[in-house]
Motif scaffolding. Structure first.
Motif, short mmCIF file in Angstrom:
data_model
loop_
_atom_site.label_atom_id
_atom_site.label_comp_id
_atom_site.label_asym_id
_atom_site.label_seq_id
_atom_site.Cartn_x
_atom_site.Cartn_y
_atom_site.Cartn_z
N THR A 54 27.44 -4.23 21.35
CA THR A 54 28.54 -5.38 20.76
C THR A 54 29.63 -4.56 20.13
O THR A 54 29.46 -4.11 18.98
CB THR A 54 27.10 -5.80 20.05
OG1 THR A 54 26.58 -5.24 18.76
CG2 THR A 54 26.20 -6.64 20.58
N GLU A 58 31.22 -9.69 17.24
CA GLU A 58 30.09 -10.05 17.40
C GLU A 58 28.39 -9.90 17.04
O GLU A 58 27.92 -10.60 16.61
CB GLU A 58 29.57 -9.97 19.17
CG GLU A 58 30.24 -9.56 20.05
CD GLU A 58 29.49 -9.22 21.69
OE1 GLU A 58 29.95 -9.36 22.56
OE2 GLU A 58 29.59 -8.32 21.57
N THR A 61 29.31 -12.92 14.60
CA THR A 61 28.67 -13.77 14.02
C THR A 61 27.22 -13.96 14.18
O THR A 61 26.35 -14.75 13.19
CB THR A 61 29.36 -13.95 16.00
OG1 THR A 61 30.52 -14.03 16.23
CG2 THR A 61 27.99 -15.25 15.91
N VAL A 62 26.90 -13.24 15.09
CA VAL A 62 25.18 -12.96 14.44
C VAL A 62 24.96 -12.67 13.16
O VAL A 62 24.26 -13.79 12.37
CB VAL A 62 24.70 -12.17 15.09
CG1 VAL A 62 22.68 -11.52 14.83
CG2 VAL A 62 24.82 -12.41 16.41
N TRP A 65 25.32 -16.35 10.69
CA TRP A 65 24.19 -16.60 11.17
C TRP A 65 22.76 -16.55 10.07
O TRP A 65 22.47 -17.47 9.62
CB TRP A 65 24.06 -16.89 12.50
CG TRP A 65 22.15 -17.20 12.96
CD1 TRP A 65 22.30 -18.65 13.16
CD2 TRP A 65 21.04 -16.92 13.46
NE1 TRP A 65 21.12 -19.04 13.14
CE2 TRP A 65 20.51 -18.48 13.80
CE3 TRP A 65 20.99 -15.37 13.67
CZ2 TRP A 65 19.00 -17.67 14.19
CZ3 TRP A 65 19.46 -15.19 13.18
CH2 TRP A 65 18.56 -16.58 14.35
N ASP A 395 18.57 -19.74 17.05
CA ASP A 395 19.48 -20.55 17.32
C ASP A 395 19.47 -21.06 18.41
O ASP A 395 18.84 -21.39 19.61
CB ASP A 395 20.53 -18.96 17.62
CG ASP A 395 21.20 -20.52 17.23
OD1 ASP A 395 21.54 -21.72 17.43
OD2 ASP A 395 22.67 -19.32 18.72
N SER A 397 21.14 -23.50 19.65
CA SER A 397 22.59 -23.69 21.49
C SER A 397 22.08 -22.02 22.29
O SER A 397 22.73 -22.23 22.86
CB SER A 397 23.96 -23.28 19.90
OG SER A 397 23.84 -21.58 19.64
N GLY A 398 21.03 -21.28 21.77
CA GLY A 398 21.28 -20.56 22.81
C GLY A 398 22.18 -18.53 23.16
O GLY A 398 22.05 -17.91 23.45
N LYS A 399 22.89 -19.20 22.13
CA LYS A 399 24.65 -18.22 22.00
C LYS A 399 23.66 -16.63 21.45
O LYS A 399 24.00 -15.79 21.52
CB LYS A 399 25.22 -18.66 21.14
CG LYS A 399 26.46 -20.03 22.06
CD LYS A 399 27.60 -19.90 21.29
CE LYS A 399 27.53 -21.69 22.40
NZ LYS A 399 29.13 -22.15 21.21
N ILE A 400 22.56 -17.61 20.31
CA ILE A 400 22.45 -15.97 19.40
C ILE A 400 20.93 -15.65 20.18
O ILE A 400 19.82 -16.82 19.87
CB ILE A 400 22.51 -16.30 18.28
CG1 ILE A 400 23.42 -16.15 17.50
CG2 ILE A 400 21.52 -15.40 16.88
CD1 ILE A 400 24.33 -16.84 16.03
N THR A 401 20.95 -14.29 20.58
CA THR A 401 19.29 -13.53 20.62
C THR A 401 18.51 -13.58 20.31
O THR A 401 16.80 -13.14 20.24
CB THR A 401 19.47 -13.23 22.14
OG1 THR A 401 19.74 -11.71 21.49
CG2 THR A 401 20.52 -14.09 23.74
#
Length: 496
Positions: A54, A58, A61-62, A65, A395, A397-401
């Motif tokens: 990553t 990236e 961003t995580v 969050w 999350d 939105s599913g963007k953050i796993t």
């Protein structure tokens, strides 16, 4: 308004911490090397594997969050560093902002928050994992030795381990032909492999002797049913209900039926039909779970309780409390008992709880929550000591796993008590011996002592002369159970 999505599988808040199979190798190397004298879990025990490949962007961003959620919801949000390093990988970043426990300098700090792959997290909290189907304690073979043994504590019905012939009390000294020691045991047991050939040892007098017996087992994905064993015994004029319950889980992964809670209800319906007037609740290997299941069980036991009586209340941080109060009212922080037709409390003068240092979180909530209403007698060894609870944050939105399981509240019973961060000391101390009898055997050390008390033994005085296991403790597979040592509250979407 900000929306915080919290796990809404079938649970309420649990006191669990997951240790998933993919992270086991790292977890046990980190956790056990510096903890040779106790089974208690450190923050290192639950740190997931570092993500690779990553970019810094990236990660940031995580980490943004993570930080936003933790600043709002974390119980110790006032302890989060002002300028944390967001270039770290998410697992390391999460660890860097925790109010870390230290036995000397911060004894009330955080031993329990963790971050995990979200899908693995939710599966593990439901009791699903890749496993052989047995749990065991790890010991040094002798004081001062570097050799290691694993003593099997229990084996799941119809699991690969049981089908291969593994039994409670078996002692494993070799894995895949190699003698376990402090250097290799983590690799041999937790490297992610699924095929094992266990070499067994046996007790001979006061010594352990290797035998020629081996058992081959292949791990597979198993959904553990926490309702392990129930029985009714007659002791004089007493009818004794006995329940071995190994995790607070409402139902199987992906199910909304609450089938495990329903099984517990059915057990107590049977107890009631048989006129049970003494109860032995075996939580010795129960590391916690969902508070909804804890409330369900407590509501089947409590004397003089109803849905108008408080089981426990929650204390959240000063940032989120007024927002939650405004949005949901004061009832948000309150868990009352449930009205259960299967409740046997009317016939009970007390409940006896069997404990070890694996008894944690939602298990300890049972002890603390029932004490204002009835006598709770504990037999065994001191419990783990977890009076705080967590929620699952993912999350939407599913963007953050990633999924987080941060501590967000502290629990208090109806008497305002929450003073068990170092565990509950047993009323009657009984150590499990090296020679283990089957669970439910009336001669088994802890159950035997409970039945002696019921038969009229001297209160708070141990009758049994069984010698406990004196081998130095190295750790336990129970520590790696997702949700282990956890008290988790299940919440649907919070709108704040």
């Amino acid at each position: 308004m900000k929306k915080y999505v919290v796990n809404n599988t079938q649970r309420n808040f649990i006191d669990q911490q997951p240790l998933r199979s993919g992270a086991i190798k790292w977890l046990f190397i980190a956790g056990f090397i510096f903890s040779l004298s106790a089974c208690k879990k450190s923050t290192d025990d639950v740190t997931p594997q570092t993500s690779t490949g990553t970019s810094t962007a990236e990660n940031q961003t995580v980490n943004d969050w993570i930080l936003e959620n933790m600043q709002q919801l974390y119980y110790w949000n006032d302890k989060i560093p002002a300028n944390p390093d967001k270039t770290l990988t998410p697992d390391k970043f999460f660890d860097s902002i925790l109010n870390k426990y230290d036995a000397t300098t911060n004894p009330t700090g955080d031993r329990f928050s963790w971050i995990e792959d979200a899908a693995t997290l939710t599966a593990g909290l439901s009791g699903q994992s890749v496993t052989t189907g047995m749990e065991y304690n790890l010991y040094l073979r002798a004081s001062g030795s570097t050799d290691v043994i694993a003593q099997v504590l229990y084996v799941l019905p119809n699991s690969p381990a049981q089908l291969a012939g593994v039994k409670r009390g078996d002692i494993i000294s070799k894995v895949n032909g190699q003698t376990l020691n402090t250097t290799n045991y983590a690799d041999l047991l937790y490297s992610g492999g699924t095929s094992f050939t266990f070499g067994l040892a046996a007790v001979s007098g006061t010594s352990l002797v290797d035998t020629d017996k081996t058992i081959s087992v292949t791990a597979t994905t198993i959904q553990e049913n926490p309702v392990f064993l129930d029985s009714v015994y007659t002791v004089g004029s007493k009818k004794v209900g006995y329940l071995v319950y190994n995790q607070f889980v409402p139902g199987a992964n992906g199910s909304n039926a609450g089938e495990y809670d329903a099984q517990v209800d059915a057990v107590f319906s049977n107890f009631k039909a048989q006129g049970v007037n003494e109860l032995v609740l075996d939580l010795r290997y129960n590391p916690g779970g969902y508070t909804s299941s804890s409330a369900n069980l407590a509501s089947l036991i409590g004397k003089g309780i109803s849905s108008s009586k408080l089981y426990f209340r929650e204390e959240w941080n000063s940032t989120i409390t007024p927002e939650l109060q405004k949005e949901y009212g004061s009832s948000f922080f309150i868990q009352n008992f449930l009205d259960k037709s299967q409740n046997i409390g009317t016939n009970l003068s007390r409940v006896i709880v069997l404990t070890t240092d694996h008894t944690a979180s939602a298990s300890e909530l049972i002890i603390n929550g029932l004490r204002p209403y009835m006598t709770v007698t504990t037999i065994g060894t001191t419990t783990y000591g977890k009076n705080v609870g967590s929620i699952t944050i993912t999350d939407d939105s599913g963007k953050i796993t990633w999924g987080m399981q941060p501590i967000v509240f502290k629990s208090f019973n109806n008497a305002g008590q929450s003073d068990y961060s170092t565990g509950f000391t047993p009323n009657i101390e009984v150590d499990e011996p090296l020679n283990l009898l089957p669970l439910g055997d009336t001669k088994e050390a802890l159950l035997s002592e409970a039945l002696n008390q019921i038969a009229g033994g001297t209160t708070n005085t141990r009758r049994s002369s069984v010698t406990g296991n004196t081998l130095p403790v190295l750790g336990s597979s129970i520590q790696r159970k997702l949700g282990g040592h956890a008290m988790i509250r299940q919440l649907k979407t919070l709108k704040l």
